[in-house]
Scaffold this active site. Structure first.
Site, PDB file in Angstrom:
ATOM      1  N   CYS A 118      16.868  21.078  55.197  1.00 36.18           N
ATOM      2  CA  CYS A 118      16.317  22.548  55.426  1.00 36.18           C
ATOM      3  C   CYS A 118      16.247  22.992  57.038  1.00 36.18           C
ATOM      4  O   CYS A 118      16.093  24.009  57.262  1.00 36.18           O
ATOM      5  CB  CYS A 118      15.045  23.037  54.715  1.00 36.18           C
ATOM      6  SG  CYS A 118      15.217  22.471  53.139  1.00 36.18           S
ATOM      7  N   HIS A 140      11.434  29.061  57.533  1.00 34.35           N
ATOM      8  CA  HIS A 140      12.349  28.659  56.526  1.00 34.35           C
ATOM      9  C   HIS A 140      11.556  29.025  55.447  1.00 34.35           C
ATOM     10  O   HIS A 140      10.239  28.935  55.494  1.00 34.35           O
ATOM     11  CB  HIS A 140      12.163  27.061  56.801  1.00 34.35           C
ATOM     12  CG  HIS A 140      12.553  26.252  55.403  1.00 34.35           C
ATOM     13  ND1 HIS A 140      13.716  26.829  54.718  1.00 34.35           N
ATOM     14  CD2 HIS A 140      12.401  25.434  54.752  1.00 34.35           C
ATOM     15  CE1 HIS A 140      13.918  26.070  53.827  1.00 34.35           C
ATOM     16  NE2 HIS A 140      13.084  25.161  53.541  1.00 34.35           N
ATOM     17  N   ASN A 160      14.102  29.134  48.013  1.00 28.31           N
ATOM     18  CA  ASN A 160      14.408  28.470  49.110  1.00 28.31           C
ATOM     19  C   ASN A 160      16.109  28.222  49.303  1.00 28.31           C
ATOM     20  O   ASN A 160      16.416  27.405  48.409  1.00 28.31           O
ATOM     21  CB  ASN A 160      13.700  27.024  49.053  1.00 28.31           C
ATOM     22  CG  ASN A 160      13.983  26.043  50.145  1.00 28.31           C
ATOM     23  OD1 ASN A 160      14.797  26.372  50.851  1.00 28.31           O
ATOM     24  ND2 ASN A 160      13.100  24.927  50.018  1.00 28.31           N
TER      25      ASN A 160
HETATM   26  O1  UT7 Z   1      12.429  23.152  51.811  1.00 29.15           O
HETATM   27  C1  UT7 Z   1      12.165  21.849  52.031  1.00 29.15           C
HETATM   28  C2  UT7 Z   1      10.769  21.458  52.101  1.00 29.15           C
HETATM   29  N1  UT7 Z   1      10.046  21.687  50.947  1.00 29.15           N
HETATM   30  C3  UT7 Z   1       8.746  22.425  50.837  1.00 29.15           C
HETATM   31  O2  UT7 Z   1       8.126  22.645  51.963  1.00 29.15           O
HETATM   32  C4  UT7 Z   1       8.247  22.304  49.672  1.00 29.15           C
HETATM   33  C5  UT7 Z   1       6.752  22.060  49.636  1.00 29.15           C
HETATM   34  N2  UT7 Z   1       6.139  21.947  48.233  1.00 29.15           N
HETATM   35  C6  UT7 Z   1       5.792  23.119  47.750  1.00 29.15           C
HETATM   36  O3  UT7 Z   1       6.216  24.099  47.999  1.00 29.15           O
HETATM   37  C7  UT7 Z   1       4.847  22.861  46.473  1.00 29.15           C
HETATM   38  O4  UT7 Z   1       4.137  21.487  46.580  1.00 29.15           O
HETATM   39  C8  UT7 Z   1       5.484  22.934  45.161  1.00 29.15           C
HETATM   40  C9  UT7 Z   1       5.688  24.616  44.772  1.00 29.15           C
HETATM   41  C10 UT7 Z   1       6.677  22.225  45.218  1.00 29.15           C
HETATM   42  C11 UT7 Z   1       4.435  22.573  44.001  1.00 29.15           C
HETATM   43  O5  UT7 Z   1       3.280  23.281  44.081  1.00 29.15           O
HETATM   44  P1  UT7 Z   1       2.043  22.327  44.182  1.00 29.15           P
HETATM   45  O6  UT7 Z   1       0.645  23.265  43.999  1.00 29.15           O
HETATM   46  O7  UT7 Z   1       1.937  21.343  45.081  1.00 29.15           O
HETATM   47  O8  UT7 Z   1       2.021  21.716  42.616  1.00 29.15           O
HETATM   48  P2  UT7 Z   1       1.752  20.360  42.220  1.00 29.15           P
HETATM   49  O9  UT7 Z   1       3.173  19.502  42.246  1.00 29.15           O
HETATM   50  O10 UT7 Z   1       0.675  19.773  42.853  1.00 29.15           O
HETATM   51  O11 UT7 Z   1       1.622  20.524  40.533  1.00 29.15           O
HETATM   52  C12 UT7 Z   1       0.542  21.436  39.956  1.00 29.15           C
HETATM   53  C13 UT7 Z   1       0.629  21.467  38.737  1.00 29.15           C
HETATM   54  C14 UT7 Z   1       0.875  20.314  37.777  1.00 29.15           C
HETATM   55  O12 UT7 Z   1       0.312  20.198  36.639  1.00 29.15           O
HETATM   56  P3  UT7 Z   1      -1.085  19.213  36.677  1.00 29.15           P
HETATM   57  O13 UT7 Z   1      -0.602  17.820  36.763  1.00 29.15           O
HETATM   58  O14 UT7 Z   1      -2.000  19.785  37.295  1.00 29.15           O
HETATM   59  O15 UT7 Z   1      -1.256  19.470  34.806  1.00 29.15           O
HETATM   60  C15 UT7 Z   1       2.461  20.198  37.653  1.00 29.15           C
HETATM   61  O16 UT7 Z   1       3.176  19.593  36.430  1.00 29.15           O
HETATM   62  O17 UT7 Z   1       1.564  22.321  38.525  1.00 29.15           O
HETATM   63  C16 UT7 Z   1       2.495  21.672  37.418  1.00 29.15           C
HETATM   64  N3  UT7 Z   1       3.704  22.299  37.651  1.00 29.15           N
HETATM   65  C17 UT7 Z   1       4.364  23.573  37.141  1.00 29.15           C
HETATM   66  N4  UT7 Z   1       3.723  24.380  36.135  1.00 29.15           N
HETATM   67  C18 UT7 Z   1       4.738  25.250  35.865  1.00 29.15           C
HETATM   68  C19 UT7 Z   1       4.807  21.716  38.584  1.00 29.15           C
HETATM   69  N5  UT7 Z   1       5.747  22.712  38.610  1.00 29.15           N
HETATM   70  C20 UT7 Z   1       5.756  23.577  37.693  1.00 29.15           C
HETATM   71  C21 UT7 Z   1       6.517  24.565  37.184  1.00 29.15           C
HETATM   72  N6  UT7 Z   1       5.816  25.656  36.406  1.00 29.15           N
HETATM   73  N7  UT7 Z   1       7.591  25.005  37.668  1.00 29.15           N
END
Ligand code: UT7
Length: 321
Positions: free
Chosen positions: A112, A248, A278
């Site tokens: 990225c 980004h 993204n």
């Molecule tokens: O560009 C390269 C660099 N990349 C980045 O900078 C990305 C950085 N990371 C992020 O933007 C975030 O961490 C994400 C958007 C990828 C994820 O958001 P988060 O707030 O960190 O969510 P999480 O992974 O901690 O998941 C929270 C909950 C989980 O459920 P439980 O375990 O709390 O029941 C996931 O299973 O959200 C759930 N979840 C979803 N729910 C609905 C994860 N993905 C989804 C989804 N739809 N697509």
């Protein structure tokens, strides 16, 4: 002699996929993606809209906007991690298709952060008087690198290409550029090549992007807030001198954290994440082109860009327009 951005261009695939469309085949919701990430829809390339085709269209747009001829270009750099070819480079394809006279042309991989890495290299060529005009393109077809059953990644990314022309100038352009790598975080974000297969394997396993989103998120916020200070220090300016943040586009909450660090309100942040998702290396030049074509960034203003991605690699630059 300074390196200045004198033209920008972009290409976005015609098809757009909304969160509602996604929710029809993967366990997600419009509400979750909008709230946790800030995306409403993203562009998805057709089979004809290859990484090199999108790069070519964005390059043509940038050359036109810089009001130069392709014959004036002395270096071509393409940032991509999702080309349809491992070889030849997309840069070779562009050199040929645009009839650019023989010059150095190569692709770089910095995930990225590929665009800010490419701009840093271009800056050196221009300041050393090795090239008068440099074509920098970032093009990504993320849709072909995704497991469309994996909701933790497939809702995040989109396809597209952005390009800039950097030219020699007597006025300051890129006034600071800083790059970093910390290879300790390799497993946090990966896209394995089919070449990883063993010699006796007849079928290579499908390889998709995998990400430990939460860990990447935390690293991104802390690294980018430090980077902002480094850039301001290098440029010998203060945060009050920054008119626009062109970040980004990975997550709206990361954008907010960096803007806060700079003391900027969100109306001074170029946001394309909502409709583009993204697009990895392409997201900054796409946002830059959007902001310039919509007359948000104007002559005399100063922008700060920053990116963070797999590697882990991060960096950014400050540019005067
Ligand atoms: O560009 C390269 C660099 N990349 C980045 O900078 C990305 C950085 N990371 C992020 O933007 C975030 O961490 C994400 C958007 C990828 C994820 O958001 P988060 O707030 O960190 O969510 P999480 O992974 O901690 O998941 C929270 C909950 C989980 O459920 P439980 O375990 O709390 O029941 C996931 O299973 O959200 C759930 N979840 C979803 N729910 C609905 C994860 N993905 C989804 C989804 N739809 N697509």
């Amino acid at each position: 002699m300074f390196a200045k951005i004198t033209g920008t261009g972009s290409y976005l695939p015609k098809k757009s996929l909304t969160n509602h469309d996604l929710a029809e085949f993967v366990d997600t919701s419009d509400e979750w993606v909008k709230q946790r990430v800030g995306i409403k829809s993203r562009h998805i390339a057709s089979d004809d809209e290859t990484t090199s085709l999108m790069a070519l269209e964005a390059a043509k747009d940038a050359i036109k906007s810089a009001n130069i001829s392709a014959k004036d270009i002395g270096l071509v750099i393409v940032a991509t991690g999702t080309s349809e070819y491992l070889m030849p480079s997309v840069a070779s394809i562009l050199q040929h298709e645009l009839s650019i006279p023989s010059c150095p042309a190569f692709d770089i991989g910095a995930a990225c952060s590929g665009f800010v890495y490419a701009v840093d290299i271009a800056k050196q060529y221009i300041e050393n008087n090795t090239a008068k005009h440099v074509l920098v393109v970032a093009s990504e077809r993320m849709s072909r690198a995704l497991d469309w059953n994996d909701r933790s990644t497939c809702v995040l990314f989109g396809d597209g290409a952005g390009a800039v022309i950097l030219s020699q100038s007597h006025e300051p352009g890129i006034i600071a550029s800083k790059l970093h790598t910390n290879g300790e975080g390799l497993e946090m974000l990966q896209f394995k090549s089919p070449l990883k297969r063993k010699l006796d394997e007849t079928h290579s396993e499908n390889a998709y992007i995998t990400m430990q989103g939460n860990k990447v998120f935390k690293q991104a916020v802390s690294s980018l807030t430090t980077l902002v200070n480094e850039l301001l220090e290098d440029a010998k300016i203060t945060k009050k001198d920054i008119d626009w943040l062109v970040p980004h586009q990975a997550n709206y909450r990361i954008l907010e954290a960096t803007a806060k660090k700079l003391g900027l309100c969100m109306s001074q942040v170029v946001v394309t994440l909502d409709t583009q998702g993204n697009t990895s290396a392409a997201s900054i030049p796409l946002a830059l082109d959007y902001a310039i074509k919509n007359k948000m960034i104007t002559s005399g203003q100063t922008i700060l860009t920053e990116a963070f991605g797999a590697g882990l690699v991060w960096g950014g630059f400050i540019a005067k327009f």
